[in-house]
Design a protein around this motif. Structure first.
Motif, mmCIF file in Angstrom:
data_model
loop_
_atom_site.group_PDB
_atom_site.id
_atom_site.type_symbol
_atom_site.label_atom_id
_atom_site.label_comp_id
_atom_site.label_asym_id
_atom_site.label_seq_id
_atom_site.Cartn_x
_atom_site.Cartn_y
_atom_site.Cartn_z
ATOM 1 N N LEU A 1 41.787 95.370 45.776
ATOM 2 C CA LEU A 1 40.640 95.633 46.645
ATOM 3 C C LEU A 1 40.823 94.735 47.860
ATOM 4 O O LEU A 1 40.462 93.559 47.839
ATOM 5 N N GLY B 1 33.181 98.126 45.725
ATOM 6 C CA GLY B 1 32.082 98.382 44.777
ATOM 7 C C GLY B 1 30.775 97.886 45.348
ATOM 8 O O GLY B 1 30.094 97.066 44.731
ATOM 9 N N ASP C 1 32.071 98.870 35.473
ATOM 10 C CA ASP C 1 33.317 99.564 35.806
ATOM 11 C C ASP C 1 33.556 100.811 34.943
ATOM 12 O O ASP C 1 33.439 100.778 33.724
ATOM 13 N N LEU D 1 38.565 89.705 37.696
ATOM 14 C CA LEU D 1 38.715 89.801 39.151
ATOM 15 C C LEU D 1 39.173 88.450 39.706
ATOM 16 O O LEU D 1 38.550 87.418 39.443
ATOM 17 N N HIS E 1 27.664 94.976 38.370
ATOM 18 C CA HIS E 1 27.973 94.128 39.508
ATOM 19 C C HIS E 1 27.992 94.939 40.793
ATOM 20 O O HIS E 1 28.014 96.178 40.773
ATOM 21 N N MET F 1 41.222 91.001 46.748
ATOM 22 C CA MET F 1 40.904 90.725 45.352
ATOM 23 C C MET F 1 41.823 91.589 44.479
ATOM 24 O O MET F 1 42.109 92.736 44.829
ATOM 25 N N ARG G 1 42.106 93.109 40.569
ATOM 26 C CA ARG G 1 41.333 93.274 39.322
ATOM 27 C C ARG G 1 42.164 93.927 38.241
ATOM 28 O O ARG G 1 42.793 94.967 38.478
#
Ligand code: SIN
Length: 286
Positions: free
Chosen positions: A84, A99, A105, A118, A262, A275, A277
């Motif tokens: 991300l 997100g 998720d 993450l 989240h 990021m 994940r």
């Protein structure tokens, strides 16, 4: 290893000290981390430095990797990692705010993931926090009347409406600027899950709906169902159920998708935000 876990929020967030996630941890250490995750709901680790191999190795100690259907964000050479990054990453499309809506998720799959890990590699000097919501506390704090009303109800989850919406969020930096293949669309078809799920490891009940992917209540008039989902989402996202994680580079957050949701928040896009994940496969919600 004896984990040092400090509770940094009233209900569900543990800050873990003295663990290097790049190490090849044995079964005993992994059990300690898993137990801490089950006792809390999410764990925060600071000051980490992991290669992609190490990130994947750590993640797979908790279960096989969930490989995201939207291949456009999978890191080259590491399909277990979704990148991300608003600048793009090795072989991936840029995404400004992956997100930016409340979600847990991949609830649009029949077996949504157990957990997600993450890793913040590059973060803006301010903004770009991730908000986390304690869905077990949210369930506990429902009125008895509401608990009775939603007992046994199921909801439909789907990714496609969200995918389309995020192409229009921001003309300046629009995400998901590509088409999905027919195969991807088929993999993202609707699934049905209970609105309240029972955690398979600690037996806690949690709300299991989210703004991102829950599209309607099964068998209920659409307007009535949407009003119920809106009410549950508004109840869940009260401040008393939320922890805001302000990122420093090197932070890793490991959350249990079965008891949390989240949401990424905005930031000044002149700064890089990158990021990685990994996502750990889960179970069929009951
Ligand atoms: C996610 O939704 O998994 C990522 C959240 C973030 O980028 O803060």
């Amino acid at each position: 290893m004896t984990l040092s876990v400090k509770r940094i929020n009233d209900t569900f967030v543990g800050e873990v000290q003295g663990v290097n996630l790049a190490d090849d941890h044995g079964a005993g250490e992994i059990k300690e981390i898993r137990d801490a995750l089950m006792d809390h709901g999410m764990l925060v680790f600071h000051g980490q430095k992991m290669t992609s191999e190490e990130h994947v190795r750590f993640s797979q100690k908790f279960g096989p990797s969930e490989i995201h259907t939207v291949k456009q964000y999978l890191l080259e050479g590491f399909p277990e990692i979704i990148a991300l990054s608003n600048r793009g990453d090795k072989g991936t499309k840029p995404i400004a705010n992956g997100g930016a809506y409340w979600h847990s998720d991949i609830t649009y799959k029949a077996r949504p993931p157990m957990g997600s890990i993450l890793y913040g590699l590059e973060v803006p000097p301010e903004g770009g926090d991730t908000l986390y919501c304690d869905m077990a506390a949210a369930y506990d704090n429902l009125s008895d009347a509401m608990k009775e009303r939603i007992e046994g109800l199921k909801a439909v989850h789907s990714y496609l409406p969200r995918f389309m919406a995020s192409r229009q969020i921001d003309e300046g930096f629009q995400d998901n600027k590509f088409e999905l293949s027919d195969e991807q669309k088929a993999e993202l078809a609707e699934v049905v899950h209970p609105i309240v799920r029972t955690h398979p490891e600690n037996g806690r009940k949690a709300l299991f709906i989210n703004e991102g992917f829950t599209v309607r209540v099964e068998g209920m008039d659409e307007a009535e169902g949407q009003a119920l989902l809106d009410e549950l989402n508004a109840h869940a996202t009260q401040d008393r159920h939320i922890y805001a994680h302000g990122w420093s580079a090197g932070d890793v957050v490991f959350w249990d998708n079965r008891v949390t949701m989240h949401k990424a928040t905005d930031y000044d896009r002149q700064y890089a935000r990158r990021m990685h994940r990994t996502t750990v496969q889960g179970d069929v919600p009951v």
